[in-house]
Motif scaffolding. Structure first.
Motif, PDB file in Angstrom:
ATOM      1  N   SER A  64       0.834  -1.203   0.000  1.00  0.00           N
ATOM      2  CA  SER A  64       0.000   0.000   0.000  1.00  0.00           C
ATOM      3  C   SER A  64       0.869   1.253   0.000  1.00  0.00           C
ATOM      4  CB  SER A  64      -0.911   0.014   1.233  1.00  0.00           C
ATOM      5  OG  SER A  64      -1.755  -1.106   1.219  1.00  0.00           O
ATOM      6  N   PHE A  67     -17.308  -9.856   5.007  1.00  0.00           N
ATOM      7  CA  PHE A  67     -16.926  -8.612   4.326  1.00  0.00           C
ATOM      8  C   PHE A  67     -16.018  -8.918   3.130  1.00  0.00           C
ATOM      9  CE2 PHE A  67     -14.015  -4.956   3.805  1.00  0.00           C
ATOM     10  CZ  PHE A  67     -14.948  -4.023   3.388  1.00  0.00           C
ATOM     11  N   MET A  82     -25.475  -6.709  -2.091  1.00  0.00           N
ATOM     12  CA  MET A  82     -24.258  -6.143  -1.495  1.00  0.00           C
ATOM     13  C   MET A  82     -24.538  -5.515  -0.135  1.00  0.00           C
ATOM     14  SD  MET A  82     -22.249  -3.289  -0.844  1.00  0.00           S
ATOM     15  CE  MET A  82     -22.612  -1.867  -1.844  1.00  0.00           C
ATOM     16  N   PHE A  92     -23.372  -6.862   3.424  1.00  0.00           N
ATOM     17  CA  PHE A  92     -22.376  -5.993   4.048  1.00  0.00           C
ATOM     18  C   PHE A  92     -22.757  -5.711   5.500  1.00  0.00           C
ATOM     19  CE2 PHE A  92     -21.615  -1.648   5.512  1.00  0.00           C
ATOM     20  CZ  PHE A  92     -20.241  -1.619   5.545  1.00  0.00           C
ATOM     21  N   PHE A 144     -20.707  -6.331   8.821  1.00  0.00           N
ATOM     22  CA  PHE A 144     -20.356  -5.175   9.656  1.00  0.00           C
ATOM     23  C   PHE A 144     -20.724  -5.430  11.120  1.00  0.00           C
ATOM     24  CE2 PHE A 144     -21.441  -1.174  11.719  1.00  0.00           C
ATOM     25  CZ  PHE A 144     -20.354  -0.374  11.422  1.00  0.00           C
ATOM     26  N   ILE A 147     -17.858  -5.778  14.029  1.00  0.00           N
ATOM     27  CA  ILE A 147     -17.769  -4.764  15.090  1.00  0.00           C
ATOM     28  C   ILE A 147     -18.265  -5.339  16.425  1.00  0.00           C
ATOM     29  CG2 ILE A 147     -18.504  -2.465  15.831  1.00  0.00           C
ATOM     30  CD1 ILE A 147     -16.534  -2.570  13.429  1.00  0.00           C
ATOM     31  N   PHE A 170     -12.651  -7.498  22.854  1.00  0.00           N
ATOM     32  CA  PHE A 170     -11.842  -6.497  23.564  1.00  0.00           C
ATOM     33  C   PHE A 170     -12.339  -6.268  24.992  1.00  0.00           C
ATOM     34  CE2 PHE A 170     -10.658  -4.248  19.343  1.00  0.00           C
ATOM     35  CZ  PHE A 170      -9.655  -5.175  19.141  1.00  0.00           C
ATOM     36  N   TRP A 198     -25.801  10.222   4.762  1.00  0.00           N
ATOM     37  CA  TRP A 198     -25.587   9.877   6.180  1.00  0.00           C
ATOM     38  C   TRP A 198     -24.200   9.304   6.427  1.00  0.00           C
ATOM     39  CZ3 TRP A 198     -24.407   5.113   8.203  1.00  0.00           C
ATOM     40  CH2 TRP A 198     -24.589   4.006   7.367  1.00  0.00           C
ATOM     41  N   TYR A 199     -23.579   8.762   5.380  1.00  0.00           N
ATOM     42  CA  TYR A 199     -22.219   8.235   5.539  1.00  0.00           C
ATOM     43  C   TYR A 199     -21.272   9.349   6.018  1.00  0.00           C
ATOM     44  CZ  TYR A 199     -23.559   4.049   2.857  1.00  0.00           C
ATOM     45  OH  TYR A 199     -24.144   2.891   2.426  1.00  0.00           O
ATOM     46  N   TYR A 256      -9.445   1.079  17.811  1.00  0.00           N
ATOM     47  CA  TYR A 256      -9.576   0.129  16.705  1.00  0.00           C
ATOM     48  C   TYR A 256     -11.041  -0.090  16.307  1.00  0.00           C
ATOM     49  CZ  TYR A 256      -8.634  -4.093  13.957  1.00  0.00           C
ATOM     50  OH  TYR A 256      -8.539  -5.019  12.943  1.00  0.00           O
ATOM     51  N   LEU A 257     -11.935  -0.030  17.290  1.00  0.00           N
ATOM     52  CA  LEU A 257     -13.365  -0.250  16.985  1.00  0.00           C
ATOM     53  C   LEU A 257     -13.922   0.822  16.048  1.00  0.00           C
ATOM     54  CD1 LEU A 257     -14.914  -1.532  20.337  1.00  0.00           C
ATOM     55  CD2 LEU A 257     -14.676  -2.770  18.196  1.00  0.00           C
ATOM     56  N   THR A 298     -12.214   0.581  12.547  1.00  0.00           N
ATOM     57  CA  THR A 298     -12.728  -0.499  11.699  1.00  0.00           C
ATOM     58  C   THR A 298     -14.136  -0.180  11.216  1.00  0.00           C
ATOM     59  OG1 THR A 298     -11.423  -2.051  13.009  1.00  0.00           O
ATOM     60  CG2 THR A 298     -13.112  -2.995  11.611  1.00  0.00           C
ATOM     61  N   ALA A 299     -14.975   0.299  12.134  1.00  0.00           N
ATOM     62  CA  ALA A 299     -16.359   0.637  11.741  1.00  0.00           C
ATOM     63  C   ALA A 299     -16.353   1.730  10.679  1.00  0.00           C
ATOM     64  CB  ALA A 299     -17.147   1.078  12.970  1.00  0.00           C
ATOM     65  N   LEU A 348     -14.981   0.350   7.320  1.00  0.00           N
ATOM     66  CA  LEU A 348     -15.959  -0.547   6.674  1.00  0.00           C
ATOM     67  C   LEU A 348     -17.086   0.266   6.047  1.00  0.00           C
ATOM     68  CD1 LEU A 348     -16.281  -3.532   9.205  1.00  0.00           C
ATOM     69  CD2 LEU A 348     -15.200  -3.570   6.966  1.00  0.00           C
ATOM     70  N   LEU A 349     -17.556   1.294   6.780  1.00  0.00           N
ATOM     71  CA  LEU A 349     -18.655   2.107   6.253  1.00  0.00           C
ATOM     72  C   LEU A 349     -18.229   2.908   5.025  1.00  0.00           C
ATOM     73  CD1 LEU A 349     -20.308   3.393   9.542  1.00  0.00           C
ATOM     74  CD2 LEU A 349     -21.298   1.831   7.861  1.00  0.00           C
ATOM     75  N   PHE A 355     -16.688   1.713   2.594  1.00  0.00           N
ATOM     76  CA  PHE A 355     -16.774   0.846   1.411  1.00  0.00           C
ATOM     77  C   PHE A 355     -18.081   1.043   0.622  1.00  0.00           C
ATOM     78  CE2 PHE A 355     -18.039  -3.274  -0.403  1.00  0.00           C
ATOM     79  CZ  PHE A 355     -17.055  -3.406  -1.367  1.00  0.00           C
ATOM     80  N   PRO A 356     -19.265   0.878   1.253  1.00  0.00           N
ATOM     81  CA  PRO A 356     -20.497   1.114   0.475  1.00  0.00           C
ATOM     82  C   PRO A 356     -20.640   2.569   0.025  1.00  0.00           C
ATOM     83  CG  PRO A 356     -21.035   0.708   2.792  1.00  0.00           C
ATOM     84  CD  PRO A 356     -19.580   0.416   2.621  1.00  0.00           C
ATOM     85  N   ILE A 397     -18.651   2.932  -3.139  1.00  0.00           N
ATOM     86  CA  ILE A 397     -19.329   2.303  -4.279  1.00  0.00           C
ATOM     87  C   ILE A 397     -20.462   3.200  -4.775  1.00  0.00           C
ATOM     88  CG2 ILE A 397     -20.886   0.378  -4.862  1.00  0.00           C
ATOM     89  CD1 ILE A 397     -19.055  -1.454  -3.366  1.00  0.00           C
ATOM     90  N   ILE A 456      -5.696   1.676   4.333  1.00  0.00           N
ATOM     91  CA  ILE A 456      -5.614   0.215   4.457  1.00  0.00           C
ATOM     92  C   ILE A 456      -4.336  -0.161   5.195  1.00  0.00           C
ATOM     93  CG2 ILE A 456      -5.334  -1.942   3.152  1.00  0.00           C
ATOM     94  CD1 ILE A 456      -7.142  -0.693   0.990  1.00  0.00           C
ATOM     95  N   TRP A 484      -4.717   0.457   8.924  1.00  0.00           N
ATOM     96  CA  TRP A 484      -5.582  -0.561   9.552  1.00  0.00           C
ATOM     97  C   TRP A 484      -4.838  -1.904   9.663  1.00  0.00           C
ATOM     98  CZ3 TRP A 484      -7.704  -5.301   8.270  1.00  0.00           C
ATOM     99  CH2 TRP A 484      -8.710  -5.758   9.124  1.00  0.00           C
TER     100      TRP A 484
END
Lengths: 215, 321
Positions: free
Chosen positions: A38, A170, A183, A187, A191, A195, A202, B189-190, B235-236, B239-240, B243-244, B246-247, B250, B268, B271
């Motif tokens: 990356s 995912f 999708m 997804f 998710f 999470i 944790f 909303w993203y 990290y929570l 990651t959340a 991940l969000l 991604f859609p 798209i 990436i 992470w």
């Protein structure tokens, strides 16, 4: 730094921990390898936009994407295999584990050969790994005593299984469902699993205390 | 031009009000952060550290409140009108964590976390105060959210107003661009979930880095534990948030090659490194492993800083370079 004393363990347990550690080192190496790729990709993008005219719309850009995919694909597949090895080790002995992983890899390769699409092969492998993980989740919640986990505690075990399942789901969305009507629903399943599973892993102690009414 | 659209003079006067109040507030935030740094590092001044921390956090909160006022006012003004029908399609809701405001939000999150920290609070404050000062200095001197607010949005919106004033094809093109940004960037909303989650993680990882520095300097495993606790907390949302993204990518970047763009690459990488760190830490009890764990903690934070900087250096999707 206060060096923590290495606990004395039985040879069989030590062997299992050695196997766990080897898998972990491999996973970290693969994560690091993808990370280095990356970084290299970013540095190349930075250089290319300054030296190649209209790089983002030129054939050189398409070639860059192609090369990045070609470099990443083996590492992603290897990471998926390591995840697959990590998952069934909690269900099977090491011999059965190798056999189960081999069968899943063969299924993936067979699908690749049958369809001519490496993406399909990877998708099939991820589905297989996710299927095994679902059984791990079910067995963990049911309290099967034979499961082997690095993390202790029922909540941590459930969380670990759920988060790995979430990332497999995912991965499947990225590989196979990007342009599919399913999708978004799939997804969201991944998710919530990733999470929710991470949070359970944790904060297993806090969740356990909350579930037991603070005792 | 339709009556629903604002006069540029009203937007200019709103910006002028923000500058009038925000300019001194930014300098005050810088001074408060410097005072915290001094209180944390000068021997004998530690009694003032806690007060200085709360003062710095209060000034930053005040600044954020002023930004919220500015954005609410902008929302009331920034209508988008379809030139073909003359109807208002919506108002642009610009969130308070874009463009010139990013570093300010990061600094605010860090200050709040430093106030909330209970475990090793003084030690975290000593390293954290330097990082906070750097963030506030970057926000006030480079980002300039009060004196040069939202340059990209204001340029786009004033361009849209000019296009609407001309009418015809120019209005249609201006509307298309503005409405696209409203629907897929600002008002989706993203936008209201993805960046705040990431800034929450940035704050927590900064705390983790501060604890890791203490662990390396003082060679005490208790600081490593603190670094881990903040890292897992960060990290929570990381990651959340990712991940969000991604859609959202798209949806918003259909037809664009975004997967290997610079900022996405670096995100990436960050992470992956934090994932590797949390995994490697499972074997912390192995002899000498703490060195590798701390090295990964430092490398991960370095990747985080690079990820942030990449937005401004490397062109591509998700970039302003």
């Amino acid at each position: 730094m206060e060096e923590l004393e290495t606990p004395r363990v039985a040879p069989r347990t030590a062997s299992r921990r050695g196997w766990d550690f080897a898998l972990l080192v491999l996973a970290v190496a693969l994560l690091g390898g993808l990370g280095i790729q990356s970084l290299a990709g970013t540095l190349y993008s930075w250089w290319a936009t300054r030296t190649v005219e209209s790089w983002a719309t030129s054939p050189a850009f398409a070639f860059y994407i192609q090369v990045m995919n070609a470099i990443a694909a083996p590492m992603v597949i290897a990471l998926a295999i390591v995840m697959g090895l990590c998952i069934p080790k909690r269900l099977f002995s090491r011999g059965a584990l190798a056999a189960a992983s081999g069968i899943m890899v063969l299924f993936g390769l067979g699908s690749w050969a049958a369809t001519g699409s490496p993406t399909t092969g990877l998708a099939v492998y991820l589905l297989g790994a996710a299927g095994v993980q679902v059984s791990v989740v079910v067995m963990t919640i049911a309290g099967a005593s034979s499961l082997r986990f690095l993390a202790e505690g029922r909540v941590a075990k459930v969380g670990s299984a759920l988060l790995h399942l979430g990332f497999l789901v995912f991965g499947y969305v990225v590989v196979a469902l990007q342009k599919d009507a399913w999708m978004l629903p799939v997804f969201w399943v991944g998710f919530v699993l990733a999470i929710g599973g991470s949070a359970l892993t944790f904060y297993a102690g806090g969740v356990t205390r909350a579930l037991s009414g603070g005792r | 031009m339709t009556a629903a659209l604002p006069d540029m003079a009203i937007i200019d006067s709103t910006v002028a009000s923000l500058r009038a109040f925000g300019g001194p507030l930014g300098i005050t935030a810088l001074v408060a952060s410097l005072a915290l740094c001094l209180a944390s590092w000068i021997p004998g001044a530690s009694a003032w550290r806690r007060r200085a921390l709360w003062a710095a956090a209060a000034v930053l909160l005040l600044g954020e409140g002023l930004l919220v006022w500015f954005h609410v006012r902008l929302y009331e003004l920034a209508a988008v009108v379809d030139p073909s029908t003359g109807t208002v399609t919506g108002h642009v809701a610009v969130p308070v964590w874009v463009e010139s405001e990013k570093l300010f939000v990061w600094a605010l999150v860090l200050a709040v976390m430093m106030c909330a920290a209970r475990r090793h609070a003084p030690e975290l404050a000593s390293v954290g105060s330097v990082l906070l000062l750097l963030l506030v200095a970057g926000a006030v001197l480079a980002g300039r959210p009060f004196t040069d607010p939202l340059p990209d949005f204001l340029a786009q919106y004033t361009g849209y107003l000019r296009g609407m004033a001309v009418g015809g094809q120019a209005a249609a093109q201006a509307f298309q661009g503005m409405e696209g940004s409203r629907l897929y960037f600002y008002d989706t909303w993203y936008m209201w979930v993805h960046p705040p989650l990431l800034f929450l993680s940035y704050g927590a990882f900064t705390m983790s880095f501060a604890a890791a520095v203490q662990a390396a300097m003082q060679r005490r495993s208790a600081f490593e534990e603190t670094a881990y606790r903040w890292a897992r907390f960060g990290y929570l949302p990381l990651t959340a948030g990712m991940l969000l993204g991604f859609p959202w990518a798209i949806l918003a970047w259909t037809g664009e090659s975004w997967w290997w763009s610079g900022k996405v690459n670096m995100s990436i990488m960050m992470w992956l490194l934090y994932t590797a760190y949390l995994h490697l830490r499972l074997h912390l009890r192995k002899r000498g492993m703490w060195r590798w764990v701390l090295a990964l903690a430092f490398l991960s934070f370095f990747a985080l800083v690079l990820t942030y900087v990449t937005t401004y250096l490397v062109p591509g999707a998700h970039s302003v370079a």
